[in-house]
Design a protein around this motif. Structure first.
Motif, PDB file in Angstrom:
ATOM      1  N   THR A   1      10.965   3.229  -0.724  1.00  0.00           N
ATOM      2  CA  THR A   1      10.246   2.065  -1.246  1.00  0.00           C
ATOM      3  C   THR A   1       9.636   1.321  -0.066  1.00  0.00           C
ATOM      4  O   THR A   1      10.045   1.506   1.080  1.00  0.00           O
ATOM      5  CB  THR A   1      11.201   1.102  -1.971  1.00  0.00           C
ATOM      6  OG1 THR A   1      12.112   0.589  -0.996  1.00  0.00           O
ATOM      7  CG2 THR A   1      11.964   1.787  -3.075  1.00  0.00           C
TER       8      THR A   1
ATOM      9  N   GLU B   1      10.001  -1.665   0.782  1.00  0.00           N
ATOM     10  CA  GLU B   1      11.041  -2.452   1.458  1.00  0.00           C
ATOM     11  C   GLU B   1      11.807  -1.611   2.463  1.00  0.00           C
ATOM     12  O   GLU B   1      12.048  -2.020   3.595  1.00  0.00           O
ATOM     13  CB  GLU B   1      12.036  -3.029   0.436  1.00  0.00           C
ATOM     14  CG  GLU B   1      11.563  -4.268  -0.306  1.00  0.00           C
ATOM     15  CD  GLU B   1      10.865  -5.295   0.580  1.00  0.00           C
ATOM     16  OE1 GLU B   1      11.410  -5.626   1.655  1.00  0.00           O
ATOM     17  OE2 GLU B   1       9.766  -5.748   0.206  1.00  0.00           O
TER      18      GLU B   1
ATOM     19  N   ASP C   1       3.105   2.571  -6.879  1.00  0.00           N
ATOM     20  CA  ASP C   1       3.893   1.623  -6.105  1.00  0.00           C
ATOM     21  C   ASP C   1       5.242   2.173  -5.736  1.00  0.00           C
ATOM     22  O   ASP C   1       6.046   2.494  -6.587  1.00  0.00           O
ATOM     23  CB  ASP C   1       4.074   0.333  -6.922  1.00  0.00           C
ATOM     24  CG  ASP C   1       3.006  -0.677  -6.552  1.00  0.00           C
ATOM     25  OD1 ASP C   1       2.631  -0.698  -5.366  1.00  0.00           O
ATOM     26  OD2 ASP C   1       2.550  -1.413  -7.437  1.00  0.00           O
ATOM     27  N   ASN C   2       5.448   2.325  -4.473  1.00  0.00           N
ATOM     28  CA  ASN C   2       6.832   2.502  -4.040  1.00  0.00           C
ATOM     29  C   ASN C   2       6.972   1.909  -2.679  1.00  0.00           C
ATOM     30  O   ASN C   2       6.034   1.439  -2.086  1.00  0.00           O
ATOM     31  CB  ASN C   2       7.287   3.957  -4.084  1.00  0.00           C
ATOM     32  CG  ASN C   2       6.439   4.852  -3.215  1.00  0.00           C
ATOM     33  OD1 ASN C   2       5.307   4.537  -2.898  1.00  0.00           O
ATOM     34  ND2 ASN C   2       6.932   5.978  -2.825  1.00  0.00           N
TER      35      ASN C   2
END
Ligand code: SF4
Ligand code: SF4
Ligand code: FES
Lengths: 145, 326
Positions: free
Chosen positions: B193, B195, B325-326
């Protein structure tokens, strides 16, 4: 008493002199509105913008950076924006790879006749930055983990 | 490699004696046995001192910019170094007529840190023995598999074939390495991800001490004046607490060599903080391959790099944000 701090995004828009800057002008003279958070920097051609400009804008506190140029094929210098297109694709992919939100950077092609498009693009972009909030990842963090 | 070293010494002496070249750029013994360093050898006798063993990871092509301006210079290049040589030719940083290229065979260079990481202490020498390395230490001898101690760049070696040379030692050349898994780690990161990726890079890049070794060793970083040496560039050029500046330096370093980086692995090899810089370069290489077609910088000396080129059908930058989105 608590003072609620409202988030006011800082947005830098690099606009090429020949199309997008004129598009912004048209938007203005047609009384189309776009948020005052957008600060326009005029550049001779979209390909004048090197990745350092964009990164530096973030370093100095921008929350979003958008780059506008003539439509592909219409660049005043014939091919400038084709190079821009490749460069920015690479830069954005690198920012994503480093974990930075994808929405903070954008490229849009806006012609001198597209005042309406200019205002829509800016409104959308600003809305996106409101959604993403303050730029902390690419900002000046001044501290390590 | 012992054999090759002997041949190289006598051949280089011969080339100096017969006037083919007036100096040779090769590796010399460093302060320690594992840090063979680039050096010039300007007489036949000195050439007897050149070294070629499993600690010759350094890519000598960049030194040609400075040392092959005058006269004729011979240089020893491993297969991976020949890509850099071609790239320097492409960018007119060196001229082919001034240089005599001796392609040297290579079966992988060793990373002393990997041997140390195995818990082997007090290392005094490392000798090659076929597939193995015999490590002499203060406490006796140990044998380890060479394959476990290779430099990161050799683990994913792309070719054992020389892309440019005037002569080869040994004469038989190797082949391209088809499956080298060099994008494995990039793919792993891509699958994380955003993050997690941010964490990963913040952790890595925070280690940077801004010694600039990665830039200085890179054969593609050849600007006379680097933007990071410009006091007006707005970049402090030192390790400071500003974690963004570290990123800015690294993004720009990698971006500047995008499309020109031959993936020679020097940046990661020289980094004293062991930051995996090649993962930044390889990301660009992978993206360029995917967006603009397979491209290997330095394969020949007359290619037009992908970032100084375009087609009218290129993908829009939104292709990046549209990837999910990742
Ligand atoms: S990458 Fe390949 S050619 Fe280059 S030093 Fe390593 S094993 Fe030798
Ligand atoms: S070699 Fe490593 S520590 Fe030195 S500037 Fe490059 S990344 Fe930073
Ligand atoms: S002049 Fe507008 S993009 Fe080149």
């Amino acid at each position: 008493m608590q003072v609620e701090k409202q988030f006011k995004p800082k947005i830098v828009a690099f606009c090429c002199n020949w199309c997008s800057y004129a598009g912004a002008d048209l938007a203005g003279s047609s009384r189309l509105s776009y948020p005052a958070d957008v600060k326009i920097i005029r550049v001779p051609c979209s390909c004048r913008v090197n990745p350092l400009f964009i990164l530096r804008a973030f370093e100095r506190g921008a929350d979003g950076v958008i780059l506008c140029g003539c439509h592909p094929g219409d660049c005043h210098y014939s091919t400038g924006n084709y190079y821009t297109r490749r460069r920015m694709t690479m830069l954005f992919s690198m920012l994503d790879y480093l974990g930075v939100e994808k929405g903070r950077t954008r490229v849009e092609w806006v012609s001198a006749a597209e005042g309406v498009k200019f205002s829509t693009v800016m409104n959308n972009f600003v809305a996106k930055i409101y959604e993403l909030g303050e730029n902390v990842k690419l900002g000046d963090l001044r501290c390590k983990k | 490699m012992q054999e090759i070293e002997k041949t190289l010494r006598s051949r280089c002496a011969e080339l100096i004696n017969n006037g083919t070249c007036d100096k040779v750029i090769a590796w010399d013994r460093g302060e320690f046995f594992y840090d063979n360093s680039p050096a010039t050898f300007a007489c036949a006798d000195c050439a007897q001192k050149l070294v070629y063993d499993c600690f010759c990871g350094a890519n000598l092509s960049k030194y040609l910019i400075q040392y092959a301006k005058e006269g004729k210079t011979a240089v020893l290049l491993k297969p991976c170094d020949t890509y850099s040589f071609n790239q320097l030719l492409t960018e007119h940083r060196i001229s082919r007529e001034n240089i005599y290229v001796i392609g040297v065979g290579c079966d992988g260079m060793v990373d002393i840190d990997k041997i140390r990481a195995m818990g082997i202490k007090g290392i005094t020498a490392v000798k090659e023995d076929g597939e193995d390395l015999v490590v002499s230490t203060l406490y006796g001898e140990k044998t380890v598999k060479k394959a476990d101690c290779l430099l990161e760049k050799c683990v994913s070696c792309k070719s054992k074939k020389h892309y440019v040379f005037d002569e080869l030692i040994p004469e038989a050349d190797g082949e391209d390495v088809k499956e080298n898994g060099r994008f494995d780690m990039v793919e792993k990161l891509e699958a994380m991800t955003a993050e997690e990726r941010f964490e990963f890079w913040q952790e890595q890049l925070s280690k940077c001490i801004r010694c600039n070794a990665c830039r200085n060793a890179c054969p593609a970083c050849t600007c006379r004046k680097c933007v990071f040496d410009n006091p007006h560039s707005g970049v402090a050029s030192k390790a400071n607490a500003d974690s963004f500046e570290e990123k800015m330096f690294h993004i720009v370093r990698a971006f500047h060599v995008a499309g020109r980086c031959t993936d020679c692995g020097e940046c990661s090899r020289v980094c004293p903080q062991n930051i995996p810089l090649h993962l930044l370069n390889r990301k660009f290489i992978k993206e360029i391959n995917e967006f603009y077609g397979e491209y290997q910088a330095g394969e020949t000396a007359d290619q037009r790099g992908p970032l100084v080129n375009y087609t009218t059908e290129d993908a829009e930058p939104t292709a990046v944000s549209d990837r999910g989105d990742n």
